[in-house]
Design an enzyme around this catalytic site. Structure first.
Site, PDB file in Angstrom:
ATOM      1  N   ARG A  39       0.838  -1.214   0.000  1.00  0.00           N
ATOM      2  CA  ARG A  39       0.000   0.000   0.000  1.00  0.00           C
ATOM      3  C   ARG A  39       0.867   1.256   0.000  1.00  0.00           C
ATOM      4  O   ARG A  39       1.049   1.900  -1.028  1.00  0.00           O
ATOM      5  CB  ARG A  39      -0.954  -0.047   1.205  1.00  0.00           C
ATOM      6  CG  ARG A  39      -2.107   0.931   1.123  1.00  0.00           C
ATOM      7  CD  ARG A  39      -1.767   2.337   1.554  1.00  0.00           C
ATOM      8  NE  ARG A  39      -1.284   2.431   2.923  1.00  0.00           N
ATOM      9  CZ  ARG A  39      -0.737   3.541   3.427  1.00  0.00           C
ATOM     10  NH1 ARG A  39      -0.617   4.627   2.688  1.00  0.00           N
ATOM     11  NH2 ARG A  39      -0.281   3.568   4.676  1.00  0.00           N
ATOM     12  N   ASP A  40       1.453   1.587   1.125  1.00  0.00           N
ATOM     13  CA  ASP A  40       2.266   2.806   1.206  1.00  0.00           C
ATOM     14  C   ASP A  40       3.434   2.709   0.230  1.00  0.00           C
ATOM     15  O   ASP A  40       3.845   3.703  -0.378  1.00  0.00           O
ATOM     16  CB  ASP A  40       2.790   2.957   2.645  1.00  0.00           C
ATOM     17  CG  ASP A  40       3.044   4.401   3.037  1.00  0.00           C
ATOM     18  OD1 ASP A  40       2.908   5.281   2.177  1.00  0.00           O
ATOM     19  OD2 ASP A  40       3.381   4.645   4.212  1.00  0.00           O
ATOM     20  N   HIS A 240       5.415   4.817  12.657  1.00  0.00           N
ATOM     21  CA  HIS A 240       5.432   4.731  11.183  1.00  0.00           C
ATOM     22  C   HIS A 240       6.442   5.775  10.699  1.00  0.00           C
ATOM     23  O   HIS A 240       6.162   6.973  10.696  1.00  0.00           O
ATOM     24  CB  HIS A 240       4.017   5.043  10.686  1.00  0.00           C
ATOM     25  CG  HIS A 240       3.829   5.018   9.212  1.00  0.00           C
ATOM     26  ND1 HIS A 240       3.177   3.994   8.558  1.00  0.00           N
ATOM     27  CD2 HIS A 240       4.174   5.899   8.252  1.00  0.00           C
ATOM     28  CE1 HIS A 240       3.133   4.248   7.268  1.00  0.00           C
ATOM     29  NE2 HIS A 240       3.726   5.398   7.050  1.00  0.00           N
ATOM     30  N   HIS A 242       9.225   7.320   8.003  1.00  0.00           N
ATOM     31  CA  HIS A 242       9.848   7.406   6.666  1.00  0.00           C
ATOM     32  C   HIS A 242      11.321   7.749   6.865  1.00  0.00           C
ATOM     33  O   HIS A 242      11.708   8.320   7.891  1.00  0.00           O
ATOM     34  CB  HIS A 242       9.105   8.443   5.814  1.00  0.00           C
ATOM     35  CG  HIS A 242       7.762   7.937   5.355  1.00  0.00           C
ATOM     36  ND1 HIS A 242       7.565   7.423   4.091  1.00  0.00           N
ATOM     37  CD2 HIS A 242       6.584   7.807   5.993  1.00  0.00           C
ATOM     38  CE1 HIS A 242       6.299   7.012   3.989  1.00  0.00           C
ATOM     39  NE2 HIS A 242       5.681   7.231   5.127  1.00  0.00           N
ATOM     40  N   CYS A 273       4.354   9.172   0.533  1.00  0.00           N
ATOM     41  CA  CYS A 273       2.976   9.636   0.391  1.00  0.00           C
ATOM     42  C   CYS A 273       2.926  10.629  -0.766  1.00  0.00           C
ATOM     43  O   CYS A 273       3.754  11.534  -0.849  1.00  0.00           O
ATOM     44  CB  CYS A 273       2.524  10.301   1.693  1.00  0.00           C
ATOM     45  SG  CYS A 273       0.894  11.033   1.582  1.00  0.00           S
ATOM     46  N   ASN A 282       9.233   4.259   3.389  1.00  0.00           N
ATOM     47  CA  ASN A 282       9.179   3.860   4.796  1.00  0.00           C
ATOM     48  C   ASN A 282      10.487   3.209   5.185  1.00  0.00           C
ATOM     49  O   ASN A 282      11.240   2.749   4.334  1.00  0.00           O
ATOM     50  CB  ASN A 282       8.083   2.814   4.999  1.00  0.00           C
ATOM     51  CG  ASN A 282       6.711   3.383   4.761  1.00  0.00           C
ATOM     52  OD1 ASN A 282       6.224   3.397   3.646  1.00  0.00           O
ATOM     53  ND2 ASN A 282       6.103   3.879   5.810  1.00  0.00           N
TER      54      ASN A 282
HETATM   55  C1  LIG Z   1     -11.060  11.226   0.377  1.00  0.00           C
HETATM   56  C2  LIG Z   1     -11.128  11.713  -1.057  1.00  0.00           C
HETATM   57  C3  LIG Z   1     -11.876  10.717  -1.921  1.00  0.00           C
HETATM   58  C4  LIG Z   1     -11.880  13.011  -1.045  1.00  0.00           C
HETATM   59  O1  LIG Z   1     -11.804  13.623  -2.344  1.00  0.00           O
HETATM   60  P1  LIG Z   1     -12.979  14.590  -2.844  1.00  0.00           P
HETATM   61  O2  LIG Z   1     -12.641  15.001  -4.250  1.00  0.00           O
HETATM   62  O3  LIG Z   1     -13.197  15.648  -1.828  1.00  0.00           O
HETATM   63  O4  LIG Z   1     -14.198  13.566  -2.859  1.00  0.00           O
HETATM   64  P2  LIG Z   1     -15.731  13.822  -3.043  1.00  0.00           P
HETATM   65  O5  LIG Z   1     -16.410  13.190  -1.871  1.00  0.00           O
HETATM   66  O6  LIG Z   1     -16.029  15.259  -3.353  1.00  0.00           O
HETATM   67  O7  LIG Z   1     -16.039  12.943  -4.345  1.00  0.00           O
HETATM   68  C5  LIG Z   1     -15.481  13.291  -5.602  1.00  0.00           C
HETATM   69  C6  LIG Z   1     -15.537  12.089  -6.515  1.00  0.00           C
HETATM   70  O8  LIG Z   1     -14.689  11.042  -5.990  1.00  0.00           O
HETATM   71  C7  LIG Z   1     -15.456   9.866  -5.765  1.00  0.00           C
HETATM   72  N1  LIG Z   1     -14.956   9.240  -4.539  1.00  0.00           N
HETATM   73  C8  LIG Z   1     -14.991   9.762  -3.293  1.00  0.00           C
HETATM   74  N2  LIG Z   1     -14.457   8.895  -2.437  1.00  0.00           N
HETATM   75  C9  LIG Z   1     -14.080   7.822  -3.147  1.00  0.00           C
HETATM   76  C10 LIG Z   1     -13.465   6.597  -2.789  1.00  0.00           C
HETATM   77  N3  LIG Z   1     -13.139   6.301  -1.529  1.00  0.00           N
HETATM   78  N4  LIG Z   1     -13.186   5.719  -3.761  1.00  0.00           N
HETATM   79  C11 LIG Z   1     -13.500   5.987  -5.048  1.00  0.00           C
HETATM   80  N5  LIG Z   1     -14.096   7.142  -5.442  1.00  0.00           N
HETATM   81  C12 LIG Z   1     -14.374   8.033  -4.491  1.00  0.00           C
HETATM   82  C13 LIG Z   1     -16.887  10.363  -5.622  1.00  0.00           C
HETATM   83  O9  LIG Z   1     -17.784   9.324  -5.900  1.00  0.00           O
HETATM   84  C14 LIG Z   1     -16.917  11.454  -6.638  1.00  0.00           C
HETATM   85  O10 LIG Z   1     -16.992  10.875  -7.940  1.00  0.00           O
HETATM   86  P3  LIG Z   1     -17.687  11.646  -9.179  1.00  0.00           P
HETATM   87  O11 LIG Z   1     -19.076  11.943  -8.694  1.00  0.00           O
HETATM   88  O12 LIG Z   1     -16.874  12.893  -9.399  1.00  0.00           O
HETATM   89  O13 LIG Z   1     -17.575  10.667 -10.283  1.00  0.00           O
HETATM   90  C15 LIG Z   1      -9.744  11.929  -1.668  1.00  0.00           C
HETATM   91  O14 LIG Z   1      -9.154  13.009  -1.008  1.00  0.00           O
HETATM   92  C16 LIG Z   1      -8.840  10.737  -1.533  1.00  0.00           C
HETATM   93  O15 LIG Z   1      -9.053   9.691  -2.104  1.00  0.00           O
HETATM   94  N6  LIG Z   1      -7.755  10.900  -0.766  1.00  0.00           N
HETATM   95  C17 LIG Z   1      -6.833   9.806  -0.491  1.00  0.00           C
HETATM   96  C18 LIG Z   1      -5.431  10.288  -0.564  1.00  0.00           C
HETATM   97  C19 LIG Z   1      -4.494   9.142  -0.289  1.00  0.00           C
HETATM   98  O16 LIG Z   1      -4.775   7.986  -0.563  1.00  0.00           O
HETATM   99  N7  LIG Z   1      -3.307   9.486   0.274  1.00  0.00           N
HETATM  100  C20 LIG Z   1      -2.326   8.500   0.579  1.00  0.00           C
HETATM  101  C21 LIG Z   1      -2.687   7.643   1.752  1.00  0.00           C
HETATM  102  S1  LIG Z   1      -2.391   8.419   3.321  1.00  0.00           S
HETATM  103  C22 LIG Z   1      -0.703   8.156   3.579  1.00  0.00           C
HETATM  104  O17 LIG Z   1      -0.020   7.669   2.728  1.00  0.00           O
HETATM  105  C23 LIG Z   1      -0.114   8.459   4.938  1.00  0.00           C
HETATM  106  C24 LIG Z   1       0.086   7.203   5.777  1.00  0.00           C
HETATM  107  C25 LIG Z   1      -1.251   6.548   6.109  1.00  0.00           C
HETATM  108  O18 LIG Z   1       0.862   6.232   5.096  1.00  0.00           O
HETATM  109  C26 LIG Z   1       0.788   7.535   7.089  1.00  0.00           C
HETATM  110  C27 LIG Z   1       1.936   8.541   6.940  1.00  0.00           C
HETATM  111  O19 LIG Z   1       2.996   8.209   6.365  1.00  0.00           O
HETATM  112  O20 LIG Z   1       1.729   9.645   7.402  1.00  0.00           O
END
Ligand SMILES: CC(C)(COP(=O)([O-])OP(=O)([O-])OC[C@H]1O[C@@H](n2cnc3c(N)ncnc32)[C@H](O)[C@@H]1OP(=O)([O-])[O-])[C@@H](O)C(=O)NCCC(=O)NCCSC(=O)C[C@@](C)(O)CC(=O)[O-]
Length: 350
Positions: A39-40, A240, A242, A273, A282
């Site tokens: 994933r990450d 966690h 990096h 990320c 990581n």
């Molecule tokens: C949360 C949102 C979706 C908000 O994004 P948004 O644009 O505000 O979403 P929305 O609710 O306005 O929806 C917009 C469109 O996205 C769709 N949608 C909405 N949600 C989903 C979903 N779950 N799966 C699939 N589609 C989705 C929704 O249906 C819609 O589709 P449309 O009507 O335009 O066709 C977006 O910001 C997002 O996906 N963010 C994720 C970012 C991410 O994955 N970052 C990396 C992971 S975190 C990380 O790595 C840190 C960590 C955990 O490892 C720890 C560390 O190191 O700190």
């Protein structure tokens, strides 16, 4: 931050749950590794990684003894295209006994998508045991990562956690930018504590504290965990780290010294990320395993075993080469170089 009724409901749900896997606690020296490579590790890759490769990676990690594997994300594929095939990945991967498989879920839509896959496959145990929900210690990072504020993200995550718990899934939480934020600089550790507590209060069995940027030093990590422990028992905390500044292994030991017994790591040191510019991967699983050898800590593996370092080195090289580069794990590189020296001259032992 939450209503009394909701808190009571969450508490009673939690009381009915029992952990079925060995649990490391601050009173013992058993260290849990959460393997976040699939994933990450892969979410930030530019090229398309075939589903076959992701499935093979997860299967190899499980066979090497990884007990906890984050297999992918149900996030928006527009935001993180590399995680687009997660439904297919979790449907096709092996489901080895003794291994917990988790997926990252950002919101209700992501959980609904996961439930659809669980309903379609109808397997027991389900193909995912656990979801990870995530937010951050700063609004600036939460805005970049989740398009909302931290407070709003917590409000959105509460029903997601409840629905997952009601379905029998475990819920893990992440607090990103626990040390420094790429958009707003040094982080107030009291804020890390508050956000970690909010996640624990909504039913997360564990909250992983992310040095997303990788700027942490052992002293800062210790200071941060000391503060967070005032709000969340250390048994519920994970580290966690990096490795941007080369301090990740030292930070792991700083966290262990604070009583933390769960460490997230990524085979081959993959990762980063997409919303943390400049951050590297990581801490490499191989580096953690190697550093813990000869220590008083034992690494927990699946089925009461451990995680095989040699296998992890091979997997780290295998996936790195699939991505067109060398493994960045220091232990992985050193062990492979030693093997090559041994092959060319059997008298060489170091
Ligand atoms: C949360 C949102 C979706 C908000 O994004 P948004 O644009 O505000 O979403 P929305 O609710 O306005 O929806 C917009 C469109 O996205 C769709 N949608 C909405 N949600 C989903 C979903 N779950 N799966 C699939 N589609 C989705 C929704 O249906 C819609 O589709 P449309 O009507 O335009 O066709 C977006 O910001 C997002 O996906 N963010 C994720 C970012 C991410 O994955 N970052 C990396 C992971 S975190 C990380 O790595 C840190 C960590 C955990 O490892 C720890 C560390 O190191 O700190």
């Amino acid at each position: 931050m939450f209503s009394q009724t909701t808190r009571c409901a969450l508490r009673s749900t939690r009381l009915t749950r029992r952990r079925t896997f060995a649990t490391a606690s601050a009173s013992n020296n058993l260290v849990n590794i959460v393997e976040v490579g699939p994933r990450d590790g892969l979410q930030n890759e530019k090229g398309v990684i075939p589903v076959d490769v992701k499935v093979e990676l997860i299967n190899r990690l499980a066979r090497a003894g990884a007990q906890n594997i984050e297999t992918g994300s149900f996030v928006s594929p527009k935001w993180v295209p590399q995680m687009g095939g997660t439904s297919e990945v979790i449907t096709r991967m092996e489901r080895l006994p003794g291994v917990r498989y988790a997926v990252l879920v950002p919101n209700q839509k992501g959980l609904d998508n996961l439930f659809t896959v669980l309903d379609e496959t109808k397997l027991t145990p389900p193909i995912s045991d656990e979801i990870s929900i995530f937010t951050a210690a700063t609004d600036a990072f939460t805005r970049a990562n989740l398009n909302t504020t931290t407070a709003e993200s917590l409000l959105r995550l509460e029903p997601v956690a409840r629905a997952a718990l009601d379905r029998g899934l475990r819920v893990r939480g992440y607090v990103s930018v626990a040390i420094a934020c790429p958009y707003s600089g040094p982080v107030d550790f009291k804020r890390v504590r508050e956000v970690a507590k909010a996640l624990a209060d909504m039913g997360c069995y564990e909250v992983s504290l992310g040095d997303t940027v990788g700027q942490g030093t052992p002293n800062k990590v210790a200071e941060m965990i000391e503060e967070v422990k005032k709000g969340v028992p250390v048994e519920k905390l994970a580290g966690h780290f990096h490795d941007t500044y080369g301090t990740a292994v030292a930070n792991v030991f700083a966290a262990l010294a604070q009583g933390v017994r769960t460490i997230d790591s990524s085979v081959g040191g993959l990762g980063g990320c997409p919303y943390s510019p400049g951050a590297t991967g990581n801490v490499a699983t191989e580096d953690v395993l190697y550093a813990l050898r000869d220590s008083h800590y034992q690494v927990a593996g699946s089925n009461n075993g451990t995680i095989n370092l040699d296998d992890m080195v091979n997997i780290g090289w295998w996936i790195s080469e699939k991505l067109g580069r060398d493994s960045v794990s220091r232990a992985g590189r050193a062990i492979r170089a030693r093997r090559q020296r041994e092959e060319s001259d059997p008298k060489v032992k170091l």
